[in-house]
Design an enzyme around this catalytic site. Structure first.
Site, PDB file in Angstrom:
ATOM      1  N   LYS A  22      33.333  45.549  48.540  1.00 56.14           N
ATOM      2  CA  LYS A  22      34.329  46.388  47.624  1.00 56.14           C
ATOM      3  C   LYS A  22      34.013  45.854  46.110  1.00 56.14           C
ATOM      4  O   LYS A  22      33.742  46.875  45.333  1.00 56.14           O
ATOM      5  CB  LYS A  22      35.748  46.108  47.932  1.00 56.14           C
ATOM      6  CG  LYS A  22      36.810  46.721  47.545  1.00 56.14           C
ATOM      7  CD  LYS A  22      37.331  46.274  46.086  1.00 56.14           C
ATOM      8  CE  LYS A  22      38.318  44.959  46.635  1.00 56.14           C
ATOM      9  NZ  LYS A  22      38.880  44.355  45.301  1.00 56.14           N
ATOM     10  N   ASN A  23      33.979  44.737  46.114  1.00 55.86           N
ATOM     11  CA  ASN A  23      33.753  44.434  44.480  1.00 55.86           C
ATOM     12  C   ASN A  23      32.616  44.624  43.927  1.00 55.86           C
ATOM     13  O   ASN A  23      32.269  44.835  42.874  1.00 55.86           O
ATOM     14  CB  ASN A  23      34.385  42.651  44.375  1.00 55.86           C
ATOM     15  CG  ASN A  23      35.643  42.245  44.440  1.00 55.86           C
ATOM     16  OD1 ASN A  23      36.431  43.377  44.433  1.00 55.86           O
ATOM     17  ND2 ASN A  23      36.040  41.179  44.834  1.00 55.86           N
ATOM     18  N   CYS A 116      49.555  41.035  36.988  1.00 59.76           N
ATOM     19  CA  CYS A 116      49.329  41.359  38.320  1.00 59.76           C
ATOM     20  C   CYS A 116      49.934  40.218  39.282  1.00 59.76           C
ATOM     21  O   CYS A 116      50.097  39.109  38.629  1.00 59.76           O
ATOM     22  CB  CYS A 116      47.706  41.074  38.546  1.00 59.76           C
ATOM     23  SG  CYS A 116      46.911  40.913  40.354  1.00 59.76           S
ATOM     24  N   ARG A 121      45.898  37.084  34.635  1.00 60.38           N
ATOM     25  CA  ARG A 121      44.684  37.672  34.460  1.00 60.38           C
ATOM     26  C   ARG A 121      44.191  38.501  33.111  1.00 60.38           C
ATOM     27  O   ARG A 121      44.307  39.720  33.167  1.00 60.38           O
ATOM     28  CB  ARG A 121      44.460  38.630  35.634  1.00 60.38           C
ATOM     29  CG  ARG A 121      44.654  37.763  36.885  1.00 60.38           C
ATOM     30  CD  ARG A 121      44.501  38.634  38.177  1.00 60.38           C
ATOM     31  NE  ARG A 121      42.965  38.753  38.478  1.00 60.38           N
ATOM     32  CZ  ARG A 121      42.683  39.397  39.452  1.00 60.38           C
ATOM     33  NH1 ARG A 121      43.600  40.332  40.449  1.00 60.38           N
ATOM     34  NH2 ARG A 121      41.376  39.442  39.919  1.00 60.38           N
ATOM     35  N   ASP A 303      39.537  34.419  47.014  1.00 59.36           N
ATOM     36  CA  ASP A 303      39.765  35.640  47.617  1.00 59.36           C
ATOM     37  C   ASP A 303      40.089  35.253  49.315  1.00 59.36           C
ATOM     38  O   ASP A 303      40.209  36.174  49.937  1.00 59.36           O
ATOM     39  CB  ASP A 303      39.035  36.796  47.539  1.00 59.36           C
ATOM     40  CG  ASP A 303      39.193  37.434  46.173  1.00 59.36           C
ATOM     41  OD1 ASP A 303      40.435  36.953  45.321  1.00 59.36           O
ATOM     42  OD2 ASP A 303      38.466  38.324  45.680  1.00 59.36           O
ATOM     43  N   ARG A 395      43.554  48.909  49.815  1.00 58.54           N
ATOM     44  CA  ARG A 395      42.844  48.676  48.412  1.00 58.54           C
ATOM     45  C   ARG A 395      41.492  48.250  48.729  1.00 58.54           C
ATOM     46  O   ARG A 395      40.558  48.305  48.345  1.00 58.54           O
ATOM     47  CB  ARG A 395      43.397  47.883  47.689  1.00 58.54           C
ATOM     48  CG  ARG A 395      44.908  48.533  46.989  1.00 58.54           C
ATOM     49  CD  ARG A 395      45.283  47.708  45.821  1.00 58.54           C
ATOM     50  NE  ARG A 395      44.207  47.307  44.936  1.00 58.54           N
ATOM     51  CZ  ARG A 395      44.505  46.479  43.670  1.00 58.54           C
ATOM     52  NH1 ARG A 395      45.732  46.078  43.693  1.00 58.54           N
ATOM     53  NH2 ARG A 395      43.499  46.166  42.777  1.00 58.54           N
TER      54      ARG A 395
HETATM   55  C1  UD1 Z   1      36.923  38.954  40.249  1.00 51.88           C
HETATM   56  C2  UD1 Z   1      37.312  39.633  41.374  1.00 51.88           C
HETATM   57  C3  UD1 Z   1      38.463  39.082  42.344  1.00 51.88           C
HETATM   58  C4  UD1 Z   1      38.240  37.353  42.505  1.00 51.88           C
HETATM   59  C5  UD1 Z   1      37.851  37.087  40.844  1.00 51.88           C
HETATM   60  C6  UD1 Z   1      37.603  35.657  41.079  1.00 51.88           C
HETATM   61  C7  UD1 Z   1      36.628  41.878  41.282  1.00 51.88           C
HETATM   62  C8  UD1 Z   1      36.861  43.402  41.295  1.00 51.88           C
HETATM   63  N1  UD1 Z   1      37.736  41.190  41.452  1.00 51.88           N
HETATM   64  O1  UD1 Z   1      38.286  39.463  39.628  1.00 51.88           O
HETATM   65  O2  UD1 Z   1      38.695  39.604  43.521  1.00 51.88           O
HETATM   66  O3  UD1 Z   1      39.565  36.919  42.764  1.00 51.88           O
HETATM   67  O4  UD1 Z   1      36.748  37.683  40.511  1.00 51.88           O
HETATM   68  O5  UD1 Z   1      36.474  35.543  41.893  1.00 51.88           O
HETATM   69  O6  UD1 Z   1      35.478  41.886  41.450  1.00 51.88           O
HETATM   70  N2  UD1 Z   1      40.414  34.961  32.742  1.00 51.88           N
HETATM   71  C9  UD1 Z   1      40.690  35.016  31.541  1.00 51.88           C
HETATM   72  N3  UD1 Z   1      40.293  35.735  30.661  1.00 51.88           N
HETATM   73  C10 UD1 Z   1      39.619  36.857  30.886  1.00 51.88           C
HETATM   74  C11 UD1 Z   1      38.978  37.169  32.047  1.00 51.88           C
HETATM   75  C12 UD1 Z   1      39.389  36.034  33.181  1.00 51.88           C
HETATM   76  O7  UD1 Z   1      41.543  34.117  31.188  1.00 51.88           O
HETATM   77  O8  UD1 Z   1      39.286  37.659  29.875  1.00 51.88           O
HETATM   78  C13 UD1 Z   1      40.670  34.195  33.948  1.00 51.88           C
HETATM   79  C14 UD1 Z   1      41.416  34.871  34.924  1.00 51.88           C
HETATM   80  O9  UD1 Z   1      42.716  34.898  34.689  1.00 51.88           O
HETATM   81  C15 UD1 Z   1      41.148  33.799  36.135  1.00 51.88           C
HETATM   82  C16 UD1 Z   1      39.762  33.489  35.735  1.00 51.88           C
HETATM   83  O10 UD1 Z   1      39.309  33.605  34.486  1.00 51.88           O
HETATM   84  O11 UD1 Z   1      42.057  32.560  35.954  1.00 51.88           O
HETATM   85  C17 UD1 Z   1      38.449  34.042  36.748  1.00 51.88           C
HETATM   86  O12 UD1 Z   1      38.812  35.520  36.529  1.00 51.88           O
HETATM   87  P1  UD1 Z   1      37.652  36.574  36.754  1.00 51.88           P
HETATM   88  O13 UD1 Z   1      36.347  35.806  37.480  1.00 51.88           O
HETATM   89  O14 UD1 Z   1      37.527  37.264  35.572  1.00 51.88           O
HETATM   90  O15 UD1 Z   1      38.428  37.549  37.740  1.00 51.88           O
HETATM   91  P2  UD1 Z   1      38.221  39.090  37.759  1.00 51.88           P
HETATM   92  O16 UD1 Z   1      36.574  39.455  37.459  1.00 51.88           O
HETATM   93  O17 UD1 Z   1      39.045  39.923  37.406  1.00 51.88           O
END
Ligand code: UD1
Length: 424
Positions: A22-23, A116, A121, A303, A395
């Site tokens: 999915k991701n 969320c 996030r 996850d 989802r």
């Molecule tokens: C993706 C996955 C999600 C998974 C996560 C971590 C998808 C669609 N989703 O989410 O299922 O749980 O990776 O493996 O692929 N952060 C910030 N600022 C930012 C971006 C991230 O502070 O601009 C923080 C987030 O709050 C979190 C951490 O960094 O604590 C990691 O987040 P991130 O790896 O970016 O998660 P997603 O890409 O949203």
């Protein structure tokens, strides 16, 4: 809102075939829209998040058609630069449209993804990265607005391992002038999958899967055909469901190396794990407590944390799971407690003591993976459980009832399901 009714207490036995990631699909579908061309993607799961991203791209003029697991994406007609709020607000990966629009046209107006249920996030790393690539970036009225004539290569250190930031910046940088170096890049298989497809489109991306990714900008990209990797999180979920019910589950078509941290923990907890070239089989039994820290890949995936806790309700002793990625990923613990689990949340840690005798109860799926944890609890519980908000499971999980039924579970959709199906 739909419900799923689970008659639990049966050992899951049998084989299921894993769906496409999915991701990974979300990243690769977005990447396909970078080229004014047609791409064909196979092994794309039919789940709601994919449908949401497709709807966002369609609103931007991209034409998408599906035949089985194949999506054909015709991005020649992409026009406009404003992503629709209503579709974007429900899904964080909608922010990939920012990297796509900036890379393709140098202009993007994309809603900031809302809060969320698993944590704050934010997207601050993405915004800083776009600015480093030379875009003028502002946030106002709930949108990110970014523009530039053409992005230019840069060196950027991702402040903390972030899958979304890595993928977004990698996509945007493919057509930038000059070379971009991303340091502290995320190493998840989904990043690699996206990079492989970008290179098939004519991009020059090196180092994906390591913490330094180099993107040499090219003038144009073209469409191509690609097959999405198997979903390591769906695979892990079914293996954990097998372990929680003391069953015997074979997940076919998965890549065992993508879930090594999980399999190692399952073995430590006393489950029998058989790795095959084309699958993994887990046999449950007497389980014992284990401690788990979530971590970026190749660490234990955040996850899979909620589902692992559901399994550990059935293990002897007290297990501690420390969540290091998402600070508020604990809504599912209230639901498992309603079913009789002994769980305490303390800061970023969950302490779970077992084995608990779970009993069916009215509960809800608070988010995708939290929902999967509740489902695993329901499968292990005596009696009937009605899981509300099953849309959250839809989802991320394709063909949920069919797969569970194939493993011998008794599951049925509640009455309000039609609306959910129409949306996904
Ligand atoms: C993706 C996955 C999600 C998974 C996560 C971590 C998808 C669609 N989703 O989410 O299922 O749980 O990776 O493996 O692929 N952060 C910030 N600022 C930012 C971006 C991230 O502070 O601009 C923080 C987030 O709050 C979190 C951490 O960094 O604590 C990691 O987040 P991130 O790896 O970016 O998660 P997603 O890409 O949203």
């Amino acid at each position: 809102m739909g419900t799923l009714i689970v008659s639990g207490g049966r050992r899951l036995r049998g084989a299921v075939r894993v769906a496409g990631g999915k991701n990974s699909s979300l990243a690769v579908i977005a990447a396909a829209a970078l080229a004014p061309d047609v791409s064909t993607l196979d092994n794309v799961p039919a789940c709601r998040d994919v449908a949401t991203l497709v709807a966002i791209l369609e609103a931007l003029g991209v034409r998408v058609s599906r035949a089985g697991g194949r999506l054909t994406i015709d991005a020649r007609g992409l026009r406009g630069h404003v992503a629709p709020y209503d579709l974007c607000r429900s899904m964080r990966a909608s922010f990939y449209t920012a990297g796509v629009l900036l890379g393709r046209s140098g202009r993007a107006q994309v809603p900031l993804p809302g809060g969320c249920s698993i944590g704050a996030r934010p997207v601050d790393f993405h915004l800083r990265g776009f600015a480093a690539l030379g875009a003028r970036v502002a946030t106002e009225h709930g949108y990110m607005k970014a523009s530039t004539r053409r992005l230019k290569g840069t060196s950027f250190y991702v402040p903390r391992s972030s899958v979304g930031t890595t993928i977004n910046l990698m996509m945007a940088a493919t057509t930038a002038r000059g070379t971009t170096v991303l340091q502290n890049a995320a190493r998840e298989p989904e990043v690699v999958d996206c990079a492989v497809f970008l290179n098939l489109m004519g991009a020059r991306v090196r180092g994906a899967g390591t913490d330094t990714i180099t993107i040499e900008g090219v003038a144009t990209l073209h469409g191509n055909a690609y097959t999405i990797i198997p979903d390591r999180l769906e695979a892990g979920t079914y293996l954990l469901a097998g372990a929680a019910t003391g069953g015997d589950v074979l997940v076919e078509g998965m890549i065992p190396e993508h879930v090594t941290a999980l399999l190692t923990k399952l073995e430590e907890a006393g489950a029998e794990v058989v790795r095959d070239t084309d699958g993994v089989r887990v046999r449950g039994g007497e389980l014992r407590a284990v401690d788990v820290d979530t971590a970026p890949y190749p660490g234990f995936a955040t996850d899979l944390h909620p589902q692992m806790v559901a399994v550990l309700t059935q293990a002897r002793g007290t297990s501690t799971i420390r969540e290091t990625i998402f600070e508020a990923r604990f809504a599912y613990t209230d639901e498992l407690r309603r079913m009789g689990a002994d769980i305490k949340v303390e800061g970023e840690s969950v302490h779970v003591t077992g084995p608990a005798r779970l009993t069916g109860a009215p509960v809800e799926a608070p988010d995708i993976r939290g929902g999967a944890a509740v489902l695993i609890g329901a499968l292990a519980a005596a009696g009937d459980t009605e899981i509300a908000q099953v849309e959250n499971l839809d989802r991320g999980y394709e063909g949920l009832e069919a797969k569970l039924t194939a493993l011998g579970a008794r599951v049925a959709r509640g009455g309000a399901m039609r609306a959910a199906e129409a949306g996904g």
